[in-house]
Design an enzyme around this catalytic site. Structure first.
Site, short mmCIF file in Angstrom:
data_model
loop_
_atom_site.label_atom_id
_atom_site.label_comp_id
_atom_site.label_asym_id
_atom_site.label_seq_id
_atom_site.Cartn_x
_atom_site.Cartn_y
_atom_site.Cartn_z
N THR A 1 -5.39 2.40 -7.43
CA THR A 1 -6.68 2.20 -6.76
C THR A 1 -7.59 3.39 -7.02
OG1 THR A 1 -5.77 0.76 -5.06
CG2 THR A 1 -7.80 1.92 -4.53
N TYR B 1 -2.04 5.20 -4.45
CA TYR B 1 -3.06 6.23 -4.25
C TYR B 1 -2.51 7.48 -4.94
CZ TYR B 1 -5.51 3.53 -0.64
OH TYR B 1 -6.22 2.57 0.03
N GLY C 1 -11.93 -9.40 -1.87
CA GLY C 1 -13.15 -9.12 -1.12
C GLY C 1 -13.85 -10.39 -0.67
N GLY C 2 -13.75 -10.71 0.62
CA GLY C 2 -14.50 -11.83 1.18
C GLY C 2 -13.88 -13.19 0.99
N HIS D 1 -12.75 -2.38 -2.18
CA HIS D 1 -11.92 -1.99 -1.03
C HIS D 1 -12.33 -2.75 0.23
CE1 HIS D 1 -8.78 1.16 -0.94
NE2 HIS D 1 -8.86 1.00 0.37
N ARG E 1 -12.19 -16.27 1.98
CA ARG E 1 -11.90 -16.89 3.27
C ARG E 1 -11.64 -18.39 3.18
NH1 ARG E 1 -11.92 -12.18 3.79
NH2 ARG E 1 -13.04 -10.88 5.29
N SER F 1 0.82 -1.21 0.00
CA SER F 1 0.00 0.00 0.00
C SER F 1 0.86 1.26 0.00
CB SER F 1 -0.91 0.01 1.23
OG SER F 1 -1.58 1.24 1.36
N LYS G 1 -7.44 -0.88 -9.98
CA LYS G 1 -8.10 -1.60 -8.88
C LYS G 1 -9.35 -0.84 -8.43
CE LYS G 1 -6.99 -3.61 -4.33
NZ LYS G 1 -7.94 -2.92 -3.43
N ARG H 1 -8.04 -9.03 4.97
CA ARG H 1 -8.27 -9.23 6.41
C ARG H 1 -7.70 -10.55 6.94
NH1 ARG H 1 -12.89 -6.42 4.76
NH2 ARG H 1 -13.26 -4.47 5.91
#
Length: 389
Positions: free
Chosen positions: A192, A166, A311-312, A279, A314, A143, A255, A334
């Site tokens: 992004t 960014y 995104g999501g 995001h 898992r 990042s 992105k 995450r």
């Protein structure tokens, strides 16, 4: 104590799967928090471990979505709308998970995606993540808001990272970031575009109320600490993408693309790749999961450039579904941050190991011997209609 012992016994009992009543008795938050990475059965168990050691505001920063967190939840829920179509009697004694992205080989199609300020999660921050990326031969996307410099992270990883940009409204400031990335050997720039209009992180603000620390004493003027991050939108257009392309020999991915129309424009304006992303549910609260947006982006791109989705993610089954829908690779956020916060480098490594192991198992169970065999006829929509290519 007796009740907790009973619940722990039930959690390991084969009766649990057969009894909805028993299943309702055992909640994740009532089970012991893992004490080492080796204890984890899946990546979800790192979340409770991370929360147990993090200040509430720091955990809230990682956990928050925008507005009502609708998109945050949709990112997970979206995977349930697709089911697997396994094939039987295929020799899967040798499964090959290798792939490539923009000419860069991937040991598995899993990228460590950008999360800013990782020293708020662990003292070693991005350096621990870089060492884990090195040991697991996994691409790390760093990042712009990293708490360690790109030079330090590249050194810790022992190889160049992808650099998530960014962009600044001041072109010279943006160009300075680009040149620093180039100087480290970076081959891929990931611009992004989904936060240009600002955001509203209410869950973060709720967690801050539980924290006795003064966030501004260590985070300075971080705009996410304001009651509302509704800054004037930056005046970026597709012309800026062309300008970036002209300014650097690096490949440029964009992105935050979630629609057919924008995917077409990305291709037309020279993007080398697309990341379907919202995001992590932290941009606009659209209520739409990225796995639901992926098919229309894949249709628009029509194989001309690679597409990554985050995104999501898992489970290994999530990765399999994304690949079957046309993604070249997936990005995780995450889950590895949970691992980082709870156990540092070893936590990040174990999260990657678990997801790779689950993907391999899913490939074996589905009769797919290589990533190239994970095609649209391996999944079906909730309607039961196969997505044949």
């Amino acid at each position: 104590m007796h009740r907790r012992s009973f619940l722990q016994f039930v959690a390991g009992s084969p009766l649990l799967a057969a009894s909805p009543t028993l299943g309702q008795l055992v909640r994740q938050d009532e089970l012991p928090i893992i004490q080492s990475p080796e204890d984890a059965l899946n990546v979800f168990e790192f979340e409770a471990a991370a929360r147990s050691v993090m200040p509430p505001a720091h955990f809230g920063y990682m956990a928050t979505g925008s507005d009502d967190d609708t998109t945050l939840r949709a990112n997970r829920q979206g995977f349930s709308y697709y089911q697997l179509r396994p094939r039987r009697l295929v020799d899967v004694s040798n499964v090959d998970m290798t792939s490539e992205l923009l000419g860069i080989p991937l040991e598995a199609p899993i990228l460590i995606h950008p999360v800013g300020g990782q020293r708020m999660f662990h003292p070693d921050g991005e350096l621990a993540t870089a060492r884990a990326s090195r040991s697991r031969n996994t691409v790390q996307v760093l990042s712009t808001a990293s708490s360690a410099s790109i030079e330090e992270v590249t050194d810790a990883r022992g190889a160049p990272v992808f650099f998530q940009l960014y962009a600044r409204t001041d072109w010279d400031a943006t160009l300075a970031l680009v040149r620093r990335a180039e100087a480290t050997g970076c081959q891929v720039l990931v611009w992004t575009v989904d936060l240009i209009g600002g955001r509203n992180l209410e869950t973060l603000l709720r967690f801050r109320r539980l924290d006795t620390g003064d966030c501004e004493s260590c985070h300075g003027n971080d705009p996410t600490l304001r009651q509302r991050n509704r800054n004037a939108p930056a005046p970026f257009t597709w012309e800026f993408l062309r300008r970036l392309k002209d300014a650097t020999p690096m490949k440029v991915m964009i992105k935050g693309i979630d629609t057919y129309e924008d995917a077409l424009l990305a291709v037309e304006n020279g993007a080398d790749g697309i990341v379907v992303s919202n995001h992590g549910g932290r941009a606009a609260d659209t209520g739409r999961g990225t796995i639901e947006a992926l098919p229309e982006v894949i249709e628009a791109v029509a194989g001309r450039i690679p597409v990554v989705v985050d995104g999501g993610i898992r489970r290994g089954t999530d990765i399999f579904k994304a690949l079957a829908l046309g993604a070249r690779a997936v990005g995780i956020g995450r889950p590895y941050v949970w691992g980082l916060a709870s156990f540092g480098q070893a936590g990040v490594e174990t999260v990657v190991d678990i997801l790779r192991s689950e993907l391999r198992l899913t490939m074996q169970q589905s009769g797919t011997r290589s990533i190239s065999e994970i095609t649209a006829n391996r999944v079906t929509r909730s309607s039961g209609i196969p997505l044949f290519r």
